[in-house]
Design an enzyme around this catalytic site. Structure first.
Site, mmCIF file in Angstrom:
data_model
loop_
_atom_site.group_PDB
_atom_site.id
_atom_site.type_symbol
_atom_site.label_atom_id
_atom_site.label_comp_id
_atom_site.label_asym_id
_atom_site.label_seq_id
_atom_site.Cartn_x
_atom_site.Cartn_y
_atom_site.Cartn_z
ATOM 1 N N TRP A 127 0.871 -1.188 0.000
ATOM 2 C CA TRP A 127 0.000 0.000 0.000
ATOM 3 C C TRP A 127 0.906 1.236 0.000
ATOM 4 C CZ3 TRP A 127 -1.952 2.850 4.729
ATOM 5 C CH2 TRP A 127 -2.989 3.724 4.411
ATOM 6 N N ASP A 208 -0.255 -5.600 9.335
ATOM 7 C CA ASP A 208 -1.293 -4.632 8.983
ATOM 8 C C ASP A 208 -2.525 -5.444 8.589
ATOM 9 O OD1 ASP A 208 -2.946 -2.708 7.959
ATOM 10 O OD2 ASP A 208 -1.510 -1.898 6.507
ATOM 11 N N ALA A 210 -6.218 -4.872 7.747
ATOM 12 C CA ALA A 210 -7.214 -3.830 7.459
ATOM 13 C C ALA A 210 -8.480 -4.406 6.824
ATOM 14 C CB ALA A 210 -6.613 -2.784 6.524
ATOM 15 N N LYS A 243 -13.230 -0.959 7.104
ATOM 16 C CA LYS A 243 -13.861 -1.767 6.056
ATOM 17 C C LYS A 243 -14.838 -2.770 6.657
ATOM 18 C CE LYS A 243 -10.159 0.074 4.206
ATOM 19 N NZ LYS A 243 -9.729 0.840 3.092
HETATM 20 C C1 LMR Z 1 -7.004 1.892 -0.520
HETATM 21 O O1 LMR Z 1 -5.922 1.297 -0.571
HETATM 22 O O2 LMR Z 1 -7.640 2.230 -1.523
HETATM 23 C C2 LMR Z 1 -7.608 2.192 0.827
HETATM 24 O O3 LMR Z 1 -6.831 1.669 1.854
HETATM 25 C C3 LMR Z 1 -7.922 3.619 1.007
HETATM 26 C C4 LMR Z 1 -6.716 4.476 1.191
HETATM 27 O O4 LMR Z 1 -6.692 5.219 2.170
HETATM 28 O O5 LMR Z 1 -5.795 4.431 0.361
#
Ligand code: LMR
Length: 393
Positions: A127, A208, A210, A243
């Protein structure tokens, strides 16, 4: 002073959101940001959240501060959800945070505060906010290989090879489930070999998590984190309720720091509360309170689990439909991995110019690395996407 500021690099996911909003085409399809949407394209408030909000409105008699770490009952409820029965309370330090990102940030801050010079290892890819926050905090980072671009699955041998380079005391960030951005996950049979590699290196895992409940179910999605809890002497976990409770804007998350040495708990807990105080003082309470109420009330919890399961199986169904439609449209098995991936996302492995053509010519928005949000689809748009992909590749 302000004249001294220079423009920051834009966050690609958030920039895509803005681009989608500005597109006037009514046929446009948003597969960008990781927000759940139902078949009507809405992100509804979950039934149990509504019920808890109503109860809270009736019963809450104060909005005064709770505590720097948030309500201990929230941490206890989240500890149960993530670790099951497997973790004794006196091993765990916990603070409530503004969302999962807040938990990641506070975890990185804790690493910095410990001052061991640890490098934080990230999966390649990960991410984008992970490396971005590390850079902002000036923490050393490195990557381990994770994703095989050819098969669009986890490259376990490469991952293990890179984990062998981790130095004692370094931190390895792992996605608990539903890997973002790829959708490719370790198999349960791989957990122990990865944990062996982490322990052999003397690494500190930082999980992590999420998307618990979006992959194979609440317990299955926590299995990797629980295996780490069973075998690693020290680790961190950042969890998000955005989420799985659908409370994105309430900013509800929790950071756990766990050690098998109980004597470390008081000072660890104190440092985590200190970091909350420095960064925002008291964490937000509303979302955390709703989550606590839902998890501790048998009726609300059963309804939450049922709705979450509907969401999960709905996304899984769309995944399978997309995988079948892509097979039919491309007359190949090139995209069969879509059916093997889990969670909200799949990285399709198509070229950036094809991603741009999908956006410009077809009004289909996905992240530049070809990550799609499966929940942005519905039964009508799956064939549209499959057809468009077959045209651009
Ligand atoms: C994403 O990866 O789209 C989500 O986790 C939202 C974000 O904050 O980036």
């Amino acid at each position: 002073m302000l004249t001294n500021l220079t423009a920051q690099p834009e966050d690609k996911i958030l920039a895509l959101m803005a681009q989608y909003r500005a597109d006037p085409r009514d046929t446009k399809i948003d597969l960008g940001v990781g927000v759940y949407k139902n078949a009507e394209g809405l992100t509804p408030v979950m039934r149990s959240v509504k019920a808890a909000e109503q109860k809270l409105w009736e019963e809450q008699d104060s909005k005064s501060y709770v505590g720097l770490a948030g309500d201990p009952a929230f941490a206890a409820a989240m500890r149960g959800l993530i670790f099951g029965e497997g973790l004794a309370e006196d091993q765990v330090s916990a603070v409530a945070t503004p969302g999962g990102t807040g938990a990641i940030r506070q975890g990185f801050e804790l690493i910095k505060l410990a001052g061991t010079g640890a490098t934080v290892w990230l999966s390649d890819p990960t991410w984008p906010n992970h490396p971005s926050i590390l850079d902002h905090l000036d923490l050393p980072k490195a990557t381990y290989r994770y994703f095989d671009a050819q098969s669009c699955s986890v490259d376990l041998p490469a991952m293990l090879e890179d984990l062998a380079k981790v130095k004692e005391g370094d931190v390895v960030l792992l996605h608990g489930c539903c890997h973002n951005p790829t959708g490719a996950n370790l198999k349960p049979a791989d957990f122990d070999v990865v944990i062996d590699a982490l322990n052999a290196a003397g690494a500190i895992p930082f999980v992590d998590i999420a998307y618990q409940g979006f992959g194979d179910g609440l317990d299955a999605d926590a299995a990797f984190t629980r295996a780490i809890a069973a075998r690693c002497p020290q680790f961190l976990v950042a969890a998000s309720c955005s989420k799985n409770f659908g409370i994105y804007r309430e900013r509800t998350g929790v950071l756990f720091a766990v050690s098998d040495d109980e004597s470390l708990r008081t000072v660890t807990q104190g440092n985590m509360a200190f970091l909350n105080r420095q960064n925002f003082s008291f964490p937000p309470d509303h979302g955390a309170r709703l989550v606590t109420m839902i998890l501790n009330d048998a009726t609300m919890r059963a309804d939450w689990e049922a709705e979450l399961e509907d969401i999960r199986t709905g996304m899984l169904g769309l995944r399978m439909q997309l995988s079948d439609a892509l097979r039919a449209e491309t007359k190949s098995d090139r995209f069969s991995f879509v059916g093997d991936h889990r969670g909200m996302f799949s990285r399709l492995g198509i070229a950036p110019d094809a991603v741009a053509t999908l956006r410009d010519d077809h009004g289909i928005y996905m992240v530049g690395d070809s990550r799609i949000n499966i929940a942005g689809l519905n039964a009508q748009t799956v064939p549209v996407l499959a057809k468009a992909i077959a045209q651009v590749i």
